[in-house]
Write an enzyme that holds these catalytic residues in place. Structure first.
Site, short mmCIF file in Angstrom:
data_model
loop_
_atom_site.label_atom_id
_atom_site.label_comp_id
_atom_site.label_asym_id
_atom_site.label_seq_id
_atom_site.Cartn_x
_atom_site.Cartn_y
_atom_site.Cartn_z
CG HIS A 200 -1.83 1.23 1.23
ND1 HIS A 200 -3.06 1.23 0.60
CD2 HIS A 200 -1.66 2.46 1.76
CE1 HIS A 200 -3.63 2.41 0.76
NE2 HIS A 200 -2.79 3.19 1.46
CB CYS A 201 2.03 3.43 -2.61
SG CYS A 201 3.10 4.86 -2.88
CB VAL A 202 1.21 6.73 2.25
CG1 VAL A 202 0.91 5.67 3.28
CG2 VAL A 202 2.73 7.02 2.19
CG ASN A 205 -5.27 7.75 -0.61
OD1 ASN A 205 -5.13 7.11 0.42
ND2 ASN A 205 -6.42 8.33 -0.93
CG ASN A 206 -5.00 2.60 -5.37
OD1 ASN A 206 -5.66 1.80 -4.70
ND2 ASN A 206 -5.12 2.67 -6.68
#
Length: 365
Positions: A200-202, A205-206
């Site tokens: 999950h990549c902040v 946001n996905n």
């Protein structure tokens, strides 16, 4: 010299270098930079090393005695919001940082490079990379990463073979109440199971999964290229200024009163005093280029070997032949892991950039 002013590039426009004392802030800045990079590396290694994890845990306990409890709760709430809930904080921060860097490049470097007759192709290359990068950044943000639902559960179950080590058969997600296909994982931030879950990549946001890994890799590649290109253009600009002004031929008096020839350290310090924002920009994009380049190489290695970040992270615990953290019956023999999903470089890359299930979903719609 800033805010639109144009510096004279002749040697006479510069002050006498013999009256400028040697500064020590560059050494302090390099030490600070080394500490930051060392901390970043330690965090990455600590996530895979149990000894360092223990040190981090003990350090957190020490800080818990120093920081007031109310402040600890506030910090935990902020960290939970930033890293454990979907929000656009890092997306906005990403765009602000990118806007600030390109504003400084346009305001300071672009005009001065034009006066020095730089090729417009090189000057406009960062802007071209920015446009391409924003396209892939948007696609990484909005594209469905491969969410598993009741409708496509059977489809995903047929994509990858179960290896019975990392991904055993007939396992259900306790949150989604769905059968977990091989190489899938439930994301606690997005509250969904994702096919071929990577991480999950902040910043976007996905989740990064089967259907948007190609966009994420392209985003990362163009972001690294834009930072590196800007670093090269800015560095060449500073080098040309030094050559045209003959600063490197000057001498100066050090703190002990001795006459010294201008060296590289002094030149960097002098440029920092003369063009502080440009030198800071060069340092920032250089560090960013190294960090992004290292992470890009890691992602390309995973893509070439058909692994995900999630699988790599769990490797020490689930793929090891004699790992004590793997839950198994006492009489069971330890299983050696073999990457059954890797089928050669080009097949692995084709699987990422042309995911079969995504094509199937588009045809069905």
């Amino acid at each position: 010299m800033f805010g639109g002013g144009t510096p004279e590039l002749s040697a006479e426009s510069y002050p006498d270098k013999r009256n400028i004392p040697r500064m020590d802030f560059l050494i302090l800045f390099l030490l600070y930079l080394a500490v930051v990079l060392l901390g970043f590396v330690m965090i990455c290694i600590g996530s895979k090393t149990h000894y360092l994890q223990g040190l981090i845990s003990r350090g957190a306990q020490i800080f818990s005695y120093i920081i007031p409890e109310c402040l600890q709760r506030a910090m935990l709430r902020v960290l939970h919001y930033l890293f454990h809930t979907r929000n656009y904080t890092f997306v906005i921060l990403h765009l602000i940082l990118q806007g600030m860097v390109y504003t400084e490049y346009t305001w300071e470097i672009f005009g001065l490079c034009q006066q020095l007759e730089f090729s417009l192709y090189y000057l406009f290359l960062p802007y071209l990379l920015l446009i391409v990068n924003l396209v892939f950044f948007t696609l990484s943000c909005v594209t469905n990463p491969g969410t598993i639902t009741k409708a496509n559960e059977l489809l995903f179950l047929q994509v990858y073979e179960f290896d019975e080590v990392m991904f055993p058969k007939n396992v259900r997600c306790p949150t989604c109440d769905l059968r977990k296909p091989a190489r899938s994982k439930h994301c606690s931030v997005c509250n969904r199971c994702v096919h071929r879950f990577d991480h999950h990549c902040v910043w976007v946001n996905n989740c990064i999964g089967a259907w948007n890994t190609r966009y994420f890799l392209s985003y990362l590649l163009t972001l690294t290229a834009s930072a590196a290109t800007m670093a090269v253009v800015s560095t060449v600009f500073l080098v040309r200024l030094v050559v045209m002004s003959d600063v490197y031929l000057q001498t100066y008096v050090d703190d002990l009163g001795h006459l010294q020839v201008v060296d590289t350290v002094f030149l960097v310090q002098y440029l920092f005093l003369t063009f502080p924002r440009i030198v800071f920009l060069v340092g920032f994009v250089m560090v960013l280029s190294f960090l992004l380049g290292g992470y890009l190489c890691f992602c390309l290695y995973l893509a070439a070997t058909n692994q995900t970040t999630n699988e790599w992270y769990k490797g020490n615990r689930a793929w090891c032949q004699h790992c004590p953290h793997v839950a198994r019956p006492p009489a069971a023999e330890p299983q050696a892991y073999r990457n059954i999903h890797s089928h050669g470089l080009w097949s692995n890359l084709r699987e990422i950039f042309l995911p079969a299930t995504a094509c199937y979903e588009r045809k069905k719609k």
